[in-house]
Design a protein around this motif. Structure first.
Motif, PDB file in Angstrom:
ATOM      1  N   GLY A   1      34.129  -1.277 -72.980  1.00 34.16           N
ATOM      2  CA  GLY A   1      35.292  -1.100 -72.130  1.00 34.16           C
ATOM      3  C   GLY A   1      35.119  -1.606 -70.712  1.00 34.16           C
ATOM      4  N   THR A   2      33.996  -2.256 -70.410  1.00 27.00           N
ATOM      5  CA  THR A   2      33.769  -2.724 -69.038  1.00 27.00           C
ATOM      6  C   THR A   2      34.814  -3.758 -68.624  1.00 27.00           C
ATOM      7  OG1 THR A   2      32.178  -4.385 -69.811  1.00 27.00           O
ATOM      8  CG2 THR A   2      31.307  -2.241 -69.137  1.00 27.00           C
ATOM      9  N   ARG A   3      35.089  -4.717 -69.493  1.00 24.02           N
ATOM     10  CA  ARG A   3      36.080  -5.739 -69.151  1.00 24.02           C
ATOM     11  C   ARG A   3      37.458  -5.111 -68.982  1.00 24.02           C
ATOM     12  NH1 ARG A   3      36.703 -11.660 -71.614  1.00 24.02           N
ATOM     13  NH2 ARG A   3      35.257 -11.916 -69.891  1.00 24.02           N
ATOM     14  N   GLU A   4      37.828  -4.216 -69.866  1.00 25.65           N
ATOM     15  CA  GLU A   4      39.149  -3.593 -69.799  1.00 25.65           C
ATOM     16  C   GLU A   4      39.301  -2.810 -68.492  1.00 25.65           C
ATOM     17  OE1 GLU A   4      38.413  -4.827 -73.842  1.00 25.65           O
ATOM     18  OE2 GLU A   4      37.208  -3.585 -72.483  1.00 25.65           O
ATOM     19  N   LEU A   5      38.227  -2.138 -68.063  1.00 22.72           N
ATOM     20  CA  LEU A   5      38.291  -1.389 -66.818  1.00 22.72           C
ATOM     21  C   LEU A   5      38.514  -2.329 -65.627  1.00 22.72           C
ATOM     22  CD1 LEU A   5      38.057   1.289 -65.318  1.00 22.72           C
ATOM     23  CD2 LEU A   5      35.563   0.970 -65.265  1.00 22.72           C
ATOM     24  N   ALA A   6      37.801  -3.441 -65.608  1.00 23.16           N
ATOM     25  CA  ALA A   6      37.975  -4.421 -64.533  1.00 23.16           C
ATOM     26  C   ALA A   6      39.403  -4.954 -64.516  1.00 23.16           C
ATOM     27  CB  ALA A   6      36.975  -5.561 -64.702  1.00 23.16           C
ATOM     28  N   GLU A   7      39.961  -5.208 -65.691  1.00 26.26           N
ATOM     29  CA  GLU A   7      41.295  -5.799 -65.764  1.00 26.26           C
ATOM     30  C   GLU A   7      42.379  -4.810 -65.370  1.00 26.26           C
ATOM     31  OE1 GLU A   7      41.511  -7.487 -69.696  1.00 26.26           O
ATOM     32  OE2 GLU A   7      40.496  -9.339 -69.066  1.00 26.26           O
ATOM     33  N   VAL A   8      42.180  -3.524 -65.668  1.00 27.14           N
ATOM     34  CA  VAL A   8      43.162  -2.521 -65.244  1.00 27.14           C
ATOM     35  C   VAL A   8      43.170  -2.399 -63.728  1.00 27.14           C
ATOM     36  CG1 VAL A   8      43.666  -0.045 -65.240  1.00 27.14           C
ATOM     37  CG2 VAL A   8      43.155  -1.202 -67.390  1.00 27.14           C
ATOM     38  N   ILE A   9      41.983  -2.323 -63.129  1.00 25.72           N
ATOM     39  CA  ILE A   9      41.897  -2.173 -61.672  1.00 25.72           C
ATOM     40  C   ILE A   9      42.498  -3.386 -60.962  1.00 25.72           C
ATOM     41  CG2 ILE A   9      40.301  -1.981 -59.721  1.00 25.72           C
ATOM     42  CD1 ILE A   9      38.397  -0.467 -61.595  1.00 25.72           C
ATOM     43  N   SER A  10      42.303  -4.577 -61.534  1.00 23.11           N
ATOM     44  CA  SER A  10      42.717  -5.811 -60.858  1.00 23.11           C
ATOM     45  C   SER A  10      44.107  -6.298 -61.249  1.00 23.11           C
ATOM     46  CB  SER A  10      41.700  -6.910 -61.129  1.00 23.11           C
ATOM     47  OG  SER A  10      41.508  -7.087 -62.518  1.00 23.11           O
TER      48      SER A  10
ATOM     49  N   VAL B   1      45.357  -7.141 -64.229  1.00 24.26           N
ATOM     50  CA  VAL B   1      45.489  -8.027 -65.387  1.00 24.26           C
ATOM     51  C   VAL B   1      46.176  -7.296 -66.528  1.00 24.26           C
ATOM     52  CG1 VAL B   1      44.221  -9.385 -67.106  1.00 24.26           C
ATOM     53  CG2 VAL B   1      43.455  -9.361 -64.718  1.00 24.26           C
ATOM     54  N   SER B   2      45.886  -6.003 -66.689  1.00 21.29           N
ATOM     55  CA  SER B   2      46.488  -5.219 -67.762  1.00 21.29           C
ATOM     56  C   SER B   2      46.889  -3.845 -67.237  1.00 21.29           C
ATOM     57  CB  SER B   2      45.515  -5.091 -68.947  1.00 21.29           C
ATOM     58  OG  SER B   2      44.311  -4.462 -68.546  1.00 21.29           O
ATOM     59  N   ARG B   3      47.699  -3.135 -68.025  1.00 21.08           N
ATOM     60  CA  ARG B   3      48.217  -1.836 -67.619  1.00 21.08           C
ATOM     61  C   ARG B   3      47.560  -0.728 -68.421  1.00 21.08           C
ATOM     62  NH1 ARG B   3      53.167  -2.630 -65.022  1.00 21.08           N
ATOM     63  NH2 ARG B   3      52.907  -0.462 -64.359  1.00 21.08           N
TER      64      ARG B   3
ATOM     65  N   SER C   1      50.748  -6.946 -61.657  1.00 26.90           N
ATOM     66  CA  SER C   1      50.196  -8.262 -61.931  1.00 26.90           C
ATOM     67  C   SER C   1      49.005  -8.492 -61.021  1.00 26.90           C
ATOM     68  CB  SER C   1      51.250  -9.352 -61.686  1.00 26.90           C
ATOM     69  OG  SER C   1      51.597  -9.380 -60.303  1.00 26.90           O
ATOM     70  N   VAL C   2      48.294  -9.576 -61.263  1.00 25.48           N
ATOM     71  CA  VAL C   2      47.188  -9.955 -60.390  1.00 25.48           C
ATOM     72  C   VAL C   2      47.702 -10.234 -58.990  1.00 25.48           C
ATOM     73  CG1 VAL C   2      45.430 -11.720 -59.966  1.00 25.48           C
ATOM     74  CG2 VAL C   2      45.780 -10.852 -62.282  1.00 25.48           C
ATOM     75  N   ARG C   3      48.863 -10.912 -58.894  1.00 19.31           N
ATOM     76  CA  ARG C   3      49.464 -11.209 -57.584  1.00 19.31           C
ATOM     77  C   ARG C   3      49.755  -9.912 -56.827  1.00 19.31           C
ATOM     78  NH1 ARG C   3      52.403 -15.604 -55.660  1.00 19.31           N
ATOM     79  NH2 ARG C   3      52.372 -16.551 -57.726  1.00 19.31           N
ATOM     80  N   ASP C   4      50.259  -8.927 -57.549  1.00 13.74           N
ATOM     81  CA  ASP C   4      50.567  -7.639 -56.934  1.00 13.74           C
ATOM     82  C   ASP C   4      49.287  -6.981 -56.416  1.00 13.74           C
ATOM     83  OD1 ASP C   4      51.935  -5.413 -56.133  1.00 13.74           O
ATOM     84  OD2 ASP C   4      52.108  -4.541 -58.124  1.00 13.74           O
ATOM     85  N   ALA C   5      48.206  -7.069 -57.204  1.00 10.58           N
ATOM     86  CA  ALA C   5      46.930  -6.480 -56.796  1.00 10.58           C
ATOM     87  C   ALA C   5      46.385  -7.176 -55.544  1.00 10.58           C
ATOM     88  CB  ALA C   5      45.922  -6.564 -57.935  1.00 10.58           C
ATOM     89  N   ILE C   6      46.476  -8.499 -55.516  1.00  9.93           N
ATOM     90  CA  ILE C   6      45.992  -9.256 -54.360  1.00  9.93           C
ATOM     91  C   ILE C   6      46.767  -8.856 -53.104  1.00  9.93           C
ATOM     92  CG2 ILE C   6      45.840 -11.555 -53.333  1.00  9.93           C
ATOM     93  CD1 ILE C   6      45.291 -12.645 -56.154  1.00  9.93           C
ATOM     94  N   ALA C   7      48.067  -8.658 -53.260  1.00 10.66           N
ATOM     95  CA  ALA C   7      48.888  -8.260 -52.117  1.00 10.66           C
ATOM     96  C   ALA C   7      48.450  -6.904 -51.564  1.00 10.66           C
ATOM     97  CB  ALA C   7      50.357  -8.208 -52.519  1.00 10.66           C
ATOM     98  N   ARG C   8      47.847  -6.073 -52.410  1.00 13.39           N
ATOM     99  CA  ARG C   8      47.341  -4.772 -51.977  1.00 13.39           C
ATOM    100  C   ARG C   8      45.885  -4.839 -51.526  1.00 13.39           C
ATOM    101  NH1 ARG C   8      49.996  -0.147 -53.905  1.00 13.39           N
ATOM    102  NH2 ARG C   8      48.376   0.935 -52.696  1.00 13.39           N
ATOM    103  N   GLY C   9      45.283  -6.038 -51.604  1.00 14.60           N
ATOM    104  CA  GLY C   9      43.903  -6.178 -51.144  1.00 14.60           C
ATOM    105  C   GLY C   9      42.861  -6.031 -52.219  1.00 14.60           C
TER     106      GLY C   9
END
Length: 519
Positions: free
Chosen positions: A297-306, A308-310, A326-334
């Motif tokens: 689940g390491t990849r899935e955890l990274a993708e949820v935080i960033s 990539v996935s919900r 989305s990734v764009r939304d995450a980037i906008a939050r830093g």
């Protein structure tokens, strides 16, 4: 093993190669005997990849000769290599994602029916037998592009085995494999060598090279430094040869356990069949390492935080609700994600270094909707200086950089985008020991400036050297929280491979790992 030129499977003499005036190889001699596993090491930019491409027929040398068996060539090409029995498995498997696993294994050598059509049934049966022989649990009918990077690497290795090469070039073959898969690969390599194959093993993992090789050639700055017997070398001596000096070891005698505030908080994060009730807190200035077996689940955890996935559950970022769409939304939050497969999911390879660094924050360089190219170049130069990105050439296409500098470029993108939370998969995979130390130093500096860092890694020494806490995931849940202080790679491996919650040194309840004391 019999000495003498008659026992050489392949020999390169005084190979030189330059690109745009920059020297990649200078008069390098390299030879591999039949039945030998020959390690090839050197830091990024030392010339390893260039030498392998020349031996594989992908590039011609500027000067020098290559002898294969009884024939001598000024240059090889793919057709000649195929006839000579030279097969290569690159770090980035050169396969076709739209084809099935079986079709990739038999690419170019598909069995045919008597009417000339591809015999899909026979191909699938033979591919299945080969994968069973290699103990690889991959369905032959699956589309290759649907597999993760580890499985794609396995398919590439199976293809090379199927080709029955007499000379096998393995470029970072374990980069995406877990320990059990790597151990099996080592057994397979030994069996192939005992049957008479000449094998070139290229890896940044020096422990692996020392374990599997008979001899080791060391390159530095495009020149051969020397050839050593594996039994007469150790990791420290190889590092000294590679970088021209000894690197200081990082010994974890203490870690920071108090952080000024929580930057990220996860509560009961769940993705069906992937993550199960994961709760954790990351402090501002803290570095958390996450590890586990494949499928943990390491990849899935990274993708949820960033983004990539919900997932279900709740997340907060700096105390505010955080639900990136989305990734764009995450980037906008830093929050910026640096993926493991940086060439496929991170960098735009034909784009310049400057273009890649600015990509996540183009608004910072825009004037009336026009991109300020001068500003982009200035920002890229500044970031190159800060991260010691070589060469300092913002206009250079990023695909021409070494693996370590490509990873630095991705890190530079995150820094330029104003990231306050860095999420990284395998942050130093495929880079040399010096570049690894540099990347670790950069991440520590970012944390010291108040950023949060959470990284997913299968490199045991990296986890111990870099993380303030190490989380072990199993079946989508946090099974243990470990301190790196006094922890050995063997201890960590035991924790990763142990039965659920059966190991020592856990520091909190298995399913929840809130940050340590926050002032």
């Amino acid at each position: 093993m019999v000495e003498g030129s008659e026992n050489l499977a392949i020999e390169a003499r005084r190979i030189s190669k330059s690109f745009f005036g920059a020297r990649a190889l200078k008069a390098v001699d390299f030879s591999v005997r039949r039945g030998e596993v020959h390690g090839l090491v050197g830091k990024n930019g030392a010339g390893k990849s260039t030498l392998v491409k020349i031996l594989a027929g992908a590039q011609p040398p500027d000067s020098g000769t290559i002898r294969v068996g009884e024939k001598t060539f000024e240059a090889l090409d793919p057709l000649t290599c195929g006839k000579a029995g030279i097969a290569v498995v690159h770090q980035n498997a050169e396969l076709h994602p739209e084809l099935s696993v079986a079709a990739n294994i038999f690419l170019g050598a598909e069995p045919r029916t008597r009417f000339g059509f591809v015999d899909e049934k026979t191909m699938a049966e033979e591919a299945r037998k080969l994968l069973e022989q290699l103990k690889l649990d991959i369905a032959v009918e699956r589309r290759l592009g649907d597999l993760d990077i580890a499985m794609r690497q396995q398919v590439a290795i199976a293809k090379a085995v199927r080709e029955k090469a007499r000379i096998l070039l393995l470029d970072e073959p374990t980069a995406a494999l877990n320990k059990s898969q790597a151990d099996f690969l080592f057994d397979l390599i030994r069996d192939l060598a005992e049957s008479g194959l000449a094998i070139v093993y290229i890896s940044h993992h020096l422990d692996e090279v020392l374990t599997i090789s008979n001899r080791i050639t060391v390159l530095r700055n495009g020149e051969k430094v020397g050839v050593v017997e594996a039994g007469e070398a150790d990791k420290e001596s190889l590092i000294a040869m590679m970088v021209g000096r000894a690197l200081e070891k990082t010994v974890r005698e203490s870690v920071t356990t108090a952080f000024p505030a929580v930057i990220l908080d996860l509560d009961a994060i769940t993705v069906p069949e992937k993550l199960d009730d994961v709760s954790l807190s990351l402090g501002r200035g803290e570095i958390i390492g996450v590890t586990g077996l494949m499928g943990s689940g390491t990849r899935e955890l990274a993708e949820v935080i960033s983004g990539v996935s919900r997932a279900s559950g709740t997340m907060t970022l700096e105390g505010k609700p955080y639900e990136p769409a989305s990734v764009r939304d995450a980037i906008a939050r830093g929050v910026v994600f640096i993926p493991e497969d940086m060439r496929e999911r991170g960098l735009v390879m034909p784009m310049s270094v400057g273009g890649n660094i600015s990509l996540a924050a183009l608004g910072n360089l825009a004037r009336l909707s026009w991109l300020n190219l001068g500003g982009e170049r200035k920002a890229a130069l500044s970031m190159s200086e800060r991260l010691d990105l070589v060469p300092r050439a913002p206009e250079k296409e990023v695909r021409f950089l070494s693996g370590g500098n490509q990873r630095k470029a991705l890190l530079g993108r995150a820094v330029f985008a104003g990231a306050k939370l860095f999420v990284l998969e395998e942050p130093t995979q495929g880079v040399d020991v010096e570049a690894q130390a540099q990347i670790h130093d950069h991440l520590r500096a970012l944390a010291a400036d108040g950023a949060g860092v959470i990284f997913m890694s299968t490199d045991l020494e990296e986890l111990i050297a870099l993380a303030d806490r190490i989380l072990v995931l199993r079946d989508g849940s946090i099974d243990a929280t470990l301190s790196p202080v006094g922890l050995t790679p063997e201890d960590l491996l035991t924790a990763i491979q142990a039965q659920p919650s059966a190991h020592a040194n856990t520091q909190s309840e298995p399913r929840s790992t809130k940050a340590a004391t926050h002032v």
